[in-house]
Design a protein around this motif. Structure first.
Motif: not given
Ligand SMILES: [Zn+2]
Length: 104
Positions: A34-56
């Motif tokens: 729930d930590d805000f900064e963590e959340l920002a990093v994670e949502s950036e990760n999510d974007e990369v992951l979901s792009a990878l996911q879409k590609e796969a």
């Protein structure tokens, strides 16, 4: 390249991609901090992951299609113009359904 070799290559690729997709799924399912900064990093990760996911997922669809074409003996022919796909192109992209000219 013969049909069996091609099928093996496609099935191997399919397995690797399915593993990647389920790993990404598992990562998404993890509980989030729930930590805000963590959340920002994670949502950036999510974007990369979901792009990878879409590609796969897209690649998996193409592989499924290629395997189907292999089964009905239509593999290696361009779906657009019906001409044989260049062997060097198939070596790099074994699941492609378009020849060089139609793909560009
Ligand atoms: Zn073509």
């Amino acid at each position: 390249m013969n049909t069996n070799q091609t099928r093996e290559i496609l099935l191997g690729k399919q397995k690797r991609l399915q593993r990647r997709v389920s790993m990404i799924d598992a990562d998404f399912a993890q509980e989030r901090d729930d930590d805000f900064e963590e959340l920002a990093v994670e949502s950036e990760n999510d974007e990369v992951l979901s792009a990878l996911q879409k590609e796969a997922v897209l690649e998996l669809e193409q592989i499924t299609k290629a395997l189907h074409l292999l089964d009905c003996g239509k593999y290696g022919k361009c779906l657009d113009c019906g001409k044989p796909i260049e062997p060097d192109r198939l070596r790099v992209l074994p699941y492609t359904t378009l020849c060089k000219r139609c793909a560009t």
